[in-house]
Design a protein around this motif. Structure first.
Motif, PDB file in Angstrom:
ATOM      1  N   VAL A 164     -30.800  -7.112  61.935  1.00  0.00           N
ATOM      2  CA  VAL A 164     -29.895  -6.312  62.774  1.00  0.00           C
ATOM      3  C   VAL A 164     -30.514  -5.554  63.753  1.00  0.00           C
ATOM      4  O   VAL A 164     -30.314  -5.593  65.013  1.00  0.00           O
ATOM      5  N   GLY A 165     -31.487  -4.918  63.408  1.00  0.00           N
ATOM      6  CA  GLY A 165     -31.966  -3.929  64.167  1.00  0.00           C
ATOM      7  C   GLY A 165     -32.983  -4.376  65.392  1.00  0.00           C
ATOM      8  O   GLY A 165     -32.730  -4.082  66.734  1.00  0.00           O
ATOM      9  N   ILE A 166     -33.585  -5.449  65.071  1.00  0.00           N
ATOM     10  CA  ILE A 166     -34.580  -5.985  66.029  1.00  0.00           C
ATOM     11  C   ILE A 166     -33.682  -6.576  66.899  1.00  0.00           C
ATOM     12  O   ILE A 166     -33.825  -6.870  68.330  1.00  0.00           O
ATOM     13  N   ALA A 167     -32.761  -7.652  66.597  1.00  0.00           N
ATOM     14  CA  ALA A 167     -31.910  -8.234  67.462  1.00  0.00           C
ATOM     15  C   ALA A 167     -30.989  -7.277  68.435  1.00  0.00           C
ATOM     16  O   ALA A 167     -30.853  -7.625  69.624  1.00  0.00           O
ATOM     17  N   LEU A 168     -30.667  -6.273  67.734  1.00  0.00           N
ATOM     18  CA  LEU A 168     -29.861  -5.273  68.710  1.00  0.00           C
ATOM     19  C   LEU A 168     -30.584  -4.590  69.853  1.00  0.00           C
ATOM     20  O   LEU A 168     -30.458  -4.685  71.025  1.00  0.00           O
ATOM     21  N   LEU A 169     -31.948  -4.320  69.436  1.00  0.00           N
ATOM     22  CA  LEU A 169     -32.847  -3.644  70.473  1.00  0.00           C
ATOM     23  C   LEU A 169     -33.289  -4.923  71.329  1.00  0.00           C
ATOM     24  O   LEU A 169     -33.675  -4.463  72.425  1.00  0.00           O
ATOM     25  N   TYR A 170     -33.462  -6.085  70.676  1.00  0.00           N
ATOM     26  CA  TYR A 170     -33.809  -7.062  71.977  1.00  0.00           C
ATOM     27  C   TYR A 170     -32.861  -7.367  72.932  1.00  0.00           C
ATOM     28  O   TYR A 170     -33.188  -7.848  74.148  1.00  0.00           O
ATOM     29  N   THR A 171     -31.344  -7.036  72.745  1.00  0.00           N
ATOM     30  CA  THR A 171     -30.571  -6.793  73.729  1.00  0.00           C
ATOM     31  C   THR A 171     -30.717  -5.976  74.911  1.00  0.00           C
ATOM     32  O   THR A 171     -30.272  -6.399  75.858  1.00  0.00           O
TER      33      THR A 171
END
Length: 300
Positions: free
Chosen positions: A109-116
């Protein structure tokens, strides 16, 4: 009765989640990321509440994942130390499998959110989690150099905020990284000092000489001096868009002298109380420095 039981159960789950992600630490780390973001925004990269919110949630997930993985890996070690034996995994309140699931979910979740926000933010978050869990954590029982390795993921949050704001890693983000990198050493060595006996039970090496001696205290002083120098770099005019005014530089220097005073005090006294005081001062130092940087930027 059933409703009360469910409430208690939900409360217990919430409290265990807070503990396994080390909510207090995670929030203090988030403050660094927010500070970095505010320093990075400008006319070309304007402030956006949506980006800040995603940075905060993604950043918490990043730190929480690292802490949760750490507690899975160190469950046996944690059971030996007084300050950690009541954590969710060593106490038996949460199974290692559940803790691993929580850590993995937070990572995704963390990496996916920061990727946005941008790819670089996600990349640095992934590097931070990897270094903390796969390199720093295993080294803690092997060598005091673990503190050096741990200083890398520990220094990423301040820099991460700038990268989230601008999408760029340059001299500005590098300077923010450098400041928090040197800060790690007096901070964690002071913790290693006043918790020396507890760490010794688990065979964890934190202090550079392995002892609570003048050699360790001297290195605390030296790294505090390096921290002061790094903190003043933005006042010299060669750190790109990251710079502070002469007044802010004076305040930063005075903050540095304040921390140096307690580092020297540790050298003279070499007591657990002096080490604990230095730790508390170091936490105040990094927060106040970031506030000075932000206020100076928006008042100029």
């Amino acid at each position: 009765m059933e409703a009360a039981k469910n409430t208690f159960s939900l409360k217990s789950i919430f409290l265990d989640f807070k503990e396994i992600t080390k909510a207090g630490l995670a929030i203090s780390v988030l403050f660094s990321s927010i500070a970095g973001y505010l320093l990075g925004v400008n006319d070309e990269h304007p402030f956006k509440w949506s980006v800040l919110l995603v940075l905060m949630i993604g950043g918490y997930c990043m730190v929480g994942a690292s802490n949760a993985f750490n507690q899975v890996i160190e469950k046996d070690i944690d059971s030996l130390m007084d300050r950690t034996k009541n954590r969710p995994v060593p106490s038996g309140r949460m199974s290692p499998k559940m803790a691993l699931f929580v850590a993995s979910l937070l990572t995704i979740v963390g990496i996916a959110l920061l990727y946005t926000i941008n790819a670089k933010s996600a990349m640095f978050a992934a590097i931070s989690i990897f270094l903390y869990t796969s390199v720093y954590t295993p080294l803690k029982t092997v060598t005091s150099l673990s503190v050096f390795v741990g200083a890398f993921p520990g220094a990423i949050p301040f820099m991460l905020g700038w990268v989230a704001a601008t999408g760029e890693f340059g001299i500005e983000a590098g300077t923010l990284f450098l400041i928090q990198f040197f800060w790690q050493f007096p901070h964690f060595w002071s913790i290693g000092w006043f918790l020396y006996e507890d760490y010794e039970k688990a065979g964890i090496f934190m202090l550079p000489t392995g002892k609570k001696d003048k050699g360790t205290a001297l290195q605390v002083i030296l790294y505090t001096v390096w921290l002061i120098i790094a903190s003043l770099l933005p006042s010299l005019g060669f750190t790109g868009q990251l710079f502070i005014s002469p007044i802010a530089a004076i305040l930063v220097f005075l903050l540095g002298l304040w921390m140096l005073f307690y580092a020297v005090r540790l050298y003279n006294l070499r007591t657990a109380k002096a080490a604990r005081t230095l730790m508390l001062v170091s936490v105040s130092y990094i927060s106040l420095l970031q506030i000075v940087f932000i206020v100076d930027k928006f008042l100029r």
